[in-house]
Design a protein around this motif. Structure first.
Motif, short mmCIF file in Angstrom:
data_model
loop_
_atom_site.label_atom_id
_atom_site.label_comp_id
_atom_site.label_asym_id
_atom_site.label_seq_id
_atom_site.Cartn_x
_atom_site.Cartn_y
_atom_site.Cartn_z
N UNK A 250 0.76 -1.21 0.10
CA UNK A 250 0.13 0.09 -0.11
C UNK A 250 0.75 1.12 0.12
N UNK A 251 1.83 1.15 0.70
CA UNK A 251 2.76 2.44 0.88
C UNK A 251 3.55 2.79 -0.52
N UNK A 252 3.88 1.64 -1.17
CA UNK A 252 4.55 1.78 -2.29
C UNK A 252 3.62 2.29 -3.53
N UNK A 253 2.34 1.72 -3.44
CA UNK A 253 1.50 1.98 -4.51
C UNK A 253 0.74 3.15 -4.43
N UNK A 254 0.56 3.71 -3.23
CA UNK A 254 -0.23 4.87 -2.65
C UNK A 254 0.29 6.17 -2.46
N UNK A 255 1.58 5.90 -1.98
CA UNK A 255 2.55 6.80 -1.31
C UNK A 255 1.61 7.86 -0.41
N UNK A 256 1.19 7.33 0.73
CA UNK A 256 0.35 8.13 1.47
C UNK A 256 0.93 9.08 2.47
N UNK A 257 0.18 9.99 2.89
CA UNK A 257 0.86 11.07 3.77
C UNK A 257 0.96 10.36 5.14
N UNK A 258 0.28 9.51 5.55
CA UNK A 258 0.39 8.81 6.91
C UNK A 258 -0.30 7.38 6.83
N UNK A 259 0.05 6.54 7.92
CA UNK A 259 -0.43 5.42 8.35
C UNK A 259 -1.16 5.60 9.73
N UNK A 260 -2.48 5.40 9.70
CA UNK A 260 -3.16 5.37 11.06
C UNK A 260 -3.75 4.19 11.64
N UNK A 261 -3.10 3.67 12.71
CA UNK A 261 -3.50 2.35 13.23
C UNK A 261 -3.37 2.26 14.64
N UNK A 262 -4.05 1.22 15.34
CA UNK A 262 -3.79 0.86 16.60
C UNK A 262 -2.74 -0.11 16.84
N UNK A 263 -2.16 -0.27 17.74
CA UNK A 263 -1.08 -1.08 18.18
C UNK A 263 -1.50 -2.38 18.22
N UNK A 264 -2.87 -2.75 18.67
CA UNK A 264 -3.36 -4.04 19.10
C UNK A 264 -4.65 -4.24 18.56
N UNK A 265 -4.70 -5.58 18.12
CA UNK A 265 -6.12 -5.98 17.59
C UNK A 265 -6.51 -7.11 18.59
N UNK A 266 -5.64 -7.86 19.25
CA UNK A 266 -6.27 -8.90 20.26
C UNK A 266 -5.24 -8.72 21.35
N UNK A 267 -5.07 -9.96 22.18
CA UNK A 267 -4.29 -10.01 23.21
C UNK A 267 -2.81 -10.24 22.89
N UNK A 268 -2.61 -10.58 21.76
CA UNK A 268 -1.26 -11.12 21.49
C UNK A 268 -0.35 -9.95 21.73
N UNK A 269 1.06 -10.06 21.74
CA UNK A 269 2.18 -8.96 21.68
C UNK A 269 2.20 -8.47 20.52
N UNK A 270 2.13 -7.34 20.13
CA UNK A 270 2.49 -6.74 18.56
C UNK A 270 3.81 -5.97 18.37
N UNK A 271 4.50 -6.23 19.15
CA UNK A 271 5.85 -5.32 19.31
C UNK A 271 6.49 -5.54 18.03
N UNK A 272 6.82 -6.78 17.58
CA UNK A 272 7.73 -6.63 16.41
C UNK A 272 6.89 -6.29 15.24
N UNK A 273 5.41 -6.51 14.96
CA UNK A 273 4.88 -6.40 13.67
C UNK A 273 4.77 -4.66 13.75
N UNK A 274 4.46 -3.94 15.07
CA UNK A 274 4.24 -2.36 14.85
C UNK A 274 5.62 -1.92 14.62
N UNK A 275 6.75 -2.35 15.27
CA UNK A 275 8.15 -1.70 14.94
C UNK A 275 8.35 -1.78 13.23
N UNK A 276 8.08 -2.97 12.73
CA UNK A 276 8.03 -3.27 11.25
C UNK A 276 7.18 -2.04 10.48
N UNK A 277 6.08 -1.98 11.13
CA UNK A 277 5.34 -0.94 10.35
C UNK A 277 6.15 0.38 10.43
N UNK A 278 6.31 0.83 11.55
CA UNK A 278 7.08 2.02 11.91
C UNK A 278 8.07 2.44 10.85
#
Length: 467
Positions: free
Chosen positions: A190-218
């Motif tokens: 999505x970033x490469x195709x649309x070149x957005x100004x920003x990404x807006x998201x929550x860190x967590x969608x369930x009870x699991x640890x999201x650290x690695x995923x969100x760090x990769x998103x950042x």
């Protein structure tokens, strides 16, 4: 046979009848709408104290999901109330900044660790301001949002992605794109195709640890010059006193807070890095961003309440207390479900401080009919629970009383499953999803369930079976 509890909600239904004539939807928040409750027990609140609320009929309930997750310390927490009252006695708003504004900013930033903060009154305003900053900083228009996040803002750029998109120009809808949670490669696409100004998201969608995923998103955003906005509306002061970013060691460019900042008082916040935030201030050579400016944006009593709530949350580790009590509730519900032989049919999900429940029908699929029956039977037993989101005021005794109510509700639920239908047990129409294309309701005269023929004026889906 007349239902013995029907008359317990007479004043609430009269309020409902009058409110729908004056207020579109009958309430000022869609999640508080009558379509979210069993039809004949709409429940209009008169007051709250700790874990309990009382309705206009005088019924007392243990309440969960307090204030749509805005309350973490219980209703009318005395220290928070007193802090607000002190400023009410001095004045709610002036033509110049009040001293409490700086104190609130210092308290907030000491906890969260961002460079700057701007306070406002609701989460939508804060998140839309973050989008505006990102667009100004990058010169881009597109916004990328997580498709698994049910609500970010009431403003057009987000609501245009939901079924409630009437009145929003297609040109505005086209400026928001979506990506699924948990798949970094999908976000990168999505970033490469649309070149957005920003990404807006929550860190967590369930009870699991999201650290690695969100760090990769950042990291994916930073490498492409995309502003990363962390939505902390739910996680802020519920996951930790420092939000999800403090708990998981995240470093967003901007973050937005609301709900629990003031323990139910109207305060939200946009926080972030100075080089972005200063675009809405005076210390910039670039075109200024009209960021956040509202007459009531810095009400003194709300900011004072927020200061007290933030300090209590930090000093008393309120999130840890909610985790402990939520774990007790989860375990109790699991025992009740097991005793009823309904494993996999009714259960809890999510982080212990932010529990929701699921309800399934005879086919094993999620069921609005059975959810409504569960809500009806919990409400009948004095538990108001659109979710099982807990506060520090939910003591062991309160949790144990809740589990007893769950056990009683499951007995009725089990009978409905055996019959293969809620017919004869559910009084009125099922609850409805907030985000649906059509309202599907009409005003009609409805005969009271099992009653003497007296009519009530209630909103009613055209397809609902008679009660």
């Amino acid at each position: 046979m007349r239902d013995p509890d029907f008359d317990r909600y007479r004043a609430s239904r009269e309020h409902q009848r009058r409110a729908h004539r004056l207020i579109p939807g009958g309430a000022h928040t869609y999640a508080r709408g009558d379509d979210q409750m069993p039809e004949w027990m709409p429940v209009v609140i008169e007051r709250g104290d700790g874990a309990h609320v009382w309705d206009v009929d005088g019924n007392r309930y243990i309440e969960y999901g307090q204030g749509l997750r805005a309350v973490t310390l219980g209703h009318a927490e005395p220290r928070v109330t007193e802090a607000a009252r002190e400023w009410l006695d001095r004045g709610a708003g002036f033509s110049r900044p009040a001293s409490v504004e700086l104190e609130a900013a210092e308290t907030f930033l000491d906890l969260i660790g961002a460079d700057c903060v701007k306070f406002c009154k609701d989460g939508s305003s804060a998140t839309t301001a973050a989008v505006k900053l990102a667009r100004s900083a990058t010169g881009r228009d597109v916004v990328a949002v997580c498709s698994d996040q049910p609500f970010i803002s009431q403003d057009d750029w987000f609501i245009g992605t939901t079924p409630l998109d009437a009145g929003i120009p297609q040109s505005v809808k086209d400026l928001t794109v979506q990506f699924p949670y948990g798949d970094v490669s999908a976000l990168e696409g999505v970033l490469d195709e649309h070149r957005p100004a920003c990404v807006v998201m929550e860190a967590v969608r369930d009870a699991s640890d999201p650290t690695d995923y969100v760090l990769d998103c950042i990291a994916a955003c930073r490498s492409r010059g995309v502003v990363f906005v962390l939505d902390e509306m739910i996680t802020g002061f519920r996951w930790s006193a420092r939000g999800a970013q403090g708990l998981y060691g995240l470093d967003p460019d901007l973050s937005t807070f609301g709900k629990a900042v003031g323990n139910g008082h109207s305060v939200s916040a946009l926080a972030g890095r100075r080089e972005l935030m200063e675009l809405g201030g005076f210390d910039t050579d670039r075109d200024r961003v009209f960021l956040l400016s509202a007459t009531h944006g810095a009400e003194t009593h709300s900011l004072a309440a927020a200061i007290a709530a933030m300090r209590i949350s930090d000093l008393e580790d309120a999130p840890a207390q909610m985790m402990r009590q939520g774990a007790r509730l989860r375990a109790g519900v699991e025992r009740a479900v097991c005793d009823a032989g309904l494993e996999g049919v009714v259960g809890t999900a999510g982080r212990d401080s932010n529990l929701v429940f699921y309800t399934r029908g005879p086919d094993g699929d999620a069921s609005q009919d059975y959810r409504t029956l569960f809500l009806q039977e919990l409400t009948r037993r004095g538990v108001l629970a659109p979710s099982f989101v807990i506060t520090t005021a939910h003591t062991d005794a309160v949790v144990d009383e809740t589990v007893q109510a769950v056990a009683g509700a499951l007995e009725v639920y089990g009978r409905a499953l055996e019959a293969g239908s809620v017919e004869g047990l559910l009084l009125g129409r099922p609850v409805q999803p907030v985000f649906r294309k059509r309202a599907g309701t009409v005003w009609t005269s409805v005969t009271r369930p099992g009653g003497d023929g007296a009519a009530l004026a209630l909103p009613r889906p055209k397809s609902a079976h008679p009660s």
